[in-house]
Design a protein around this motif. Sequence first.
Motif, short mmCIF file in Angstrom:
data_model
loop_
_atom_site.label_atom_id
_atom_site.label_comp_id
_atom_site.label_asym_id
_atom_site.label_seq_id
_atom_site.Cartn_x
_atom_site.Cartn_y
_atom_site.Cartn_z
N VAL A 287 -53.48 6.51 0.56
CA VAL A 287 -53.90 7.70 -0.19
C VAL A 287 -53.66 8.95 0.65
O VAL A 287 -53.06 9.92 0.19
N VAL A 288 -54.10 8.88 1.92
CA VAL A 288 -53.95 10.04 2.79
C VAL A 288 -52.48 10.39 2.95
O VAL A 288 -52.08 11.55 2.84
N ARG A 289 -51.66 9.36 3.17
CA ARG A 289 -50.23 9.57 3.36
C ARG A 289 -49.63 10.27 2.14
O ARG A 289 -48.94 11.29 2.27
N GLU A 290 -49.94 9.76 0.94
CA GLU A 290 -49.35 10.34 -0.27
C GLU A 290 -49.88 11.75 -0.52
O GLU A 290 -49.17 12.59 -1.06
N LEU A 291 -51.14 12.02 -0.12
CA LEU A 291 -51.67 13.37 -0.27
C LEU A 291 -50.91 14.35 0.61
O LEU A 291 -50.65 15.48 0.22
N VAL A 292 -50.55 13.89 1.81
CA VAL A 292 -49.78 14.77 2.69
C VAL A 292 -48.39 14.99 2.10
O VAL A 292 -47.88 16.12 2.06
N VAL A 293 -47.76 13.89 1.61
CA VAL A 293 -46.44 14.02 0.97
C VAL A 293 -46.52 15.01 -0.19
O VAL A 293 -45.68 15.91 -0.33
N ALA A 294 -47.58 14.87 -1.02
CA ALA A 294 -47.75 15.77 -2.16
C ALA A 294 -47.95 17.21 -1.69
O ALA A 294 -47.38 18.14 -2.27
N GLY A 295 -48.75 17.37 -0.63
CA GLY A 295 -49.02 18.71 -0.10
C GLY A 295 -47.74 19.40 0.35
O GLY A 295 -47.52 20.58 0.07
N ILE A 296 -46.89 18.62 1.02
CA ILE A 296 -45.60 19.19 1.48
C ILE A 296 -44.76 19.56 0.27
O ILE A 296 -44.18 20.66 0.20
N ALA A 297 -44.70 18.67 -0.73
CA ALA A 297 -43.89 18.92 -1.92
C ALA A 297 -44.38 20.15 -2.67
O ALA A 297 -43.58 20.96 -3.15
N ILE A 298 -45.71 20.32 -2.75
CA ILE A 298 -46.27 21.49 -3.44
C ILE A 298 -45.88 22.77 -2.71
O ILE A 298 -45.42 23.74 -3.31
N ARG A 299 -46.02 22.74 -1.40
CA ARG A 299 -45.64 23.94 -0.62
C ARG A 299 -44.15 24.25 -0.76
O ARG A 299 -43.74 25.39 -0.65
N ARG A 300 -43.36 23.20 -0.99
CA ARG A 300 -41.92 23.41 -1.10
C ARG A 300 -41.48 23.59 -2.54
O ARG A 300 -40.29 23.61 -2.82
N LEU A 301 -42.47 23.64 -3.46
CA LEU A 301 -42.18 23.82 -4.88
C LEU A 301 -41.35 22.68 -5.45
O LEU A 301 -40.46 22.89 -6.25
N ARG A 302 -41.64 21.44 -5.00
CA ARG A 302 -40.96 20.29 -5.59
C ARG A 302 -42.00 19.52 -6.42
O ARG A 302 -42.61 18.57 -5.96
N LYS B 214 -41.88 17.62 -9.09
CA LYS B 214 -41.64 16.23 -9.47
C LYS B 214 -42.07 15.30 -8.34
O LYS B 214 -42.77 14.31 -8.57
N ASP B 215 -41.63 15.62 -7.13
CA ASP B 215 -42.00 14.81 -5.97
C ASP B 215 -43.51 14.80 -5.79
O ASP B 215 -44.10 13.77 -5.47
N ALA B 216 -44.13 15.97 -6.00
CA ALA B 216 -45.58 16.08 -5.84
C ALA B 216 -46.29 15.17 -6.84
O ALA B 216 -47.21 14.44 -6.49
N ARG B 217 -45.83 15.22 -8.11
CA ARG B 217 -46.47 14.37 -9.13
C ARG B 217 -46.32 12.90 -8.81
O ARG B 217 -47.25 12.12 -8.97
#
Lengths: 406, 212
Positions: free
Chosen positions: A146-161, A163-166
Amino acid sequence: MESLITAAARALEAGDPLGALNRVALRNDAPSLALRGIAMAQLGDLAKAKTLLRSAARAFGPREAVARARCVVAEAEIALVSRDLNWPVKTLAAARATLEKHGDLANAAHAGHIEARRLLLVGRLDEAERTLAELGAAPLPPASQVVRELVVAGIAIRRLRTKDARAALGRAARAAQLAGIAALTAEVESANLVLDTPAARLIARGKEHPLLLGQVEALAASKALVVDTFHHTVRKGGIVISFGTRPVLFALARPLAQAWPADVSREALMTAAFRARHVDESHRARLRVEIGRLRAKLKPLADVSATKQGFALSPRKTREVLVLARPVEEKHAAVLAFLSDGEPWSSSALALALGTSARSVQRALEELARSNKVQSFGHGRARRWMTPPVPGFPTGLLLPGPLLKT
Amino acid sequence: MKRSAAEIVREYGPFAGVEAVHGVTYDGTHVWFASGDKLNAVDPASGTIARSIDVAAHAGTAFDGRHLFQIAEDRIQKIDAATGKVLTTIPSPGGGGDSGLAWAEGSLWVGQYRERKIHQVDPETGKILRTIESRRFVTGVTWVDGELWHGTWEGEDSDIRRIDPESGKVLEQLDLPAGTMVSGLESDGGDRFFCGGGPRGNVRAVRRPRRS
């Protein structure tokens, strides 16, 4: 292992920190100190938890390197959650190496995730990504996933991606369900909110409407000329003109874009760019110079033509000019953006995250406090700032799993 | 002092639902081990759990021929091996810092983990009769043929050692492979020791060196 420590550790695992404290409250040996530290962290007394974990790390003997490293990881997580971003990163890296060397891969991964979360928080996205990649795709317990995917999502959100975030948040939600930890499920849900809450405002031809993150992302592929107040750029397609070091030019570009296809009067431009109340001849001369500079800088994307009243933007090869602005325009929007994660921040941590001086952050916070947009508690170095509670991107406390099972 | 590598004869487990093994004993037929909230009897031939007793079981386990003794929190429970009922409890000598447990010569022998001590205790009253000092953290304790053996576990190293019951001097030492933990020790009266594997949740049979 010894009896009461086993009993207390089992109580902690079963979500009963008070039961754990009951068993080791009066003991000061290393495992008891560590257990008490984790129990206090779970009860929310982070300051006490930090002290206890630090004494535990000191009390473990030289042969107990793994136990000591786990205490360091727990302390680092508490520091992260308390937004103490000055906490020594090297100490955490050393603890992570020790855990890896001794085969405690689950806690080593936990340490790596803390590093990545810190990097994400201070906006060092490339490094956060690299840290995640180093951890590889080794099988992790659900809570760590969960933590790992939250970080991945956080990076994607900051990068405006979006689809990746979802996708990452979807994986996080499934892992949270597997882990069966309600706090994690809640954290994933509130992260999802970020995607469904307006992230920006679009201003075109004098009209405004809110944009979701996905729509902001779609703008990158559109043919419109976009004046982006988040990044202080003017862009179209792949061409990006940065105004990061030229605030005056950007302050001229924005009203021109907002008024397009109409023009903007010289007075309005001078007010916007020079904050001049009484316009005199010297301002007019300066405006001419700055418009010349703006024209040169914008050349690949647009021209600035003189009109009877003032100036107008003439974009090349597009029939659309948009201004992308923050949902609520604030003087201290960047400070508020960090505080909107709902966690208490110190002004020095904010300064570190924003890359500005502590003094200017302090001034911004005091101003925001006067209008009740932020609140503070504590005094001196212990003073922390928060926004009144709103859904944001909270960071929970997970702590190294089998801390005491050696 | 004789020092050699421990010869692991067989491994039992890991067992479903068992997170860690905290204590081990042997009743002549079954190997019993403590797993937090249960005592489990393993058939050493098949390696499967034959029976379990629901009882708090946080550290050492022992057997006196009729009763099981089990440390839970800061007390020692005396359990009827046939019915699984807790008959009496006595305070543990380490006040909860207790680890290994053995029964021999009418006394209970209790390892006190971080204090590096072994206490001889009256099984009726819990009174400490005498105390032997060790040099390492004590986990399991067992007596066989007049020899006092105990498990150690300090940091990432574990061994099984025979000590002089009078002086505490180490007479013989069997080193377990690096990263292998001993959390409970019992002799089968013959040439085998059973030792708990701590967080691995398993039990190992280790050969006892023959006397020449």
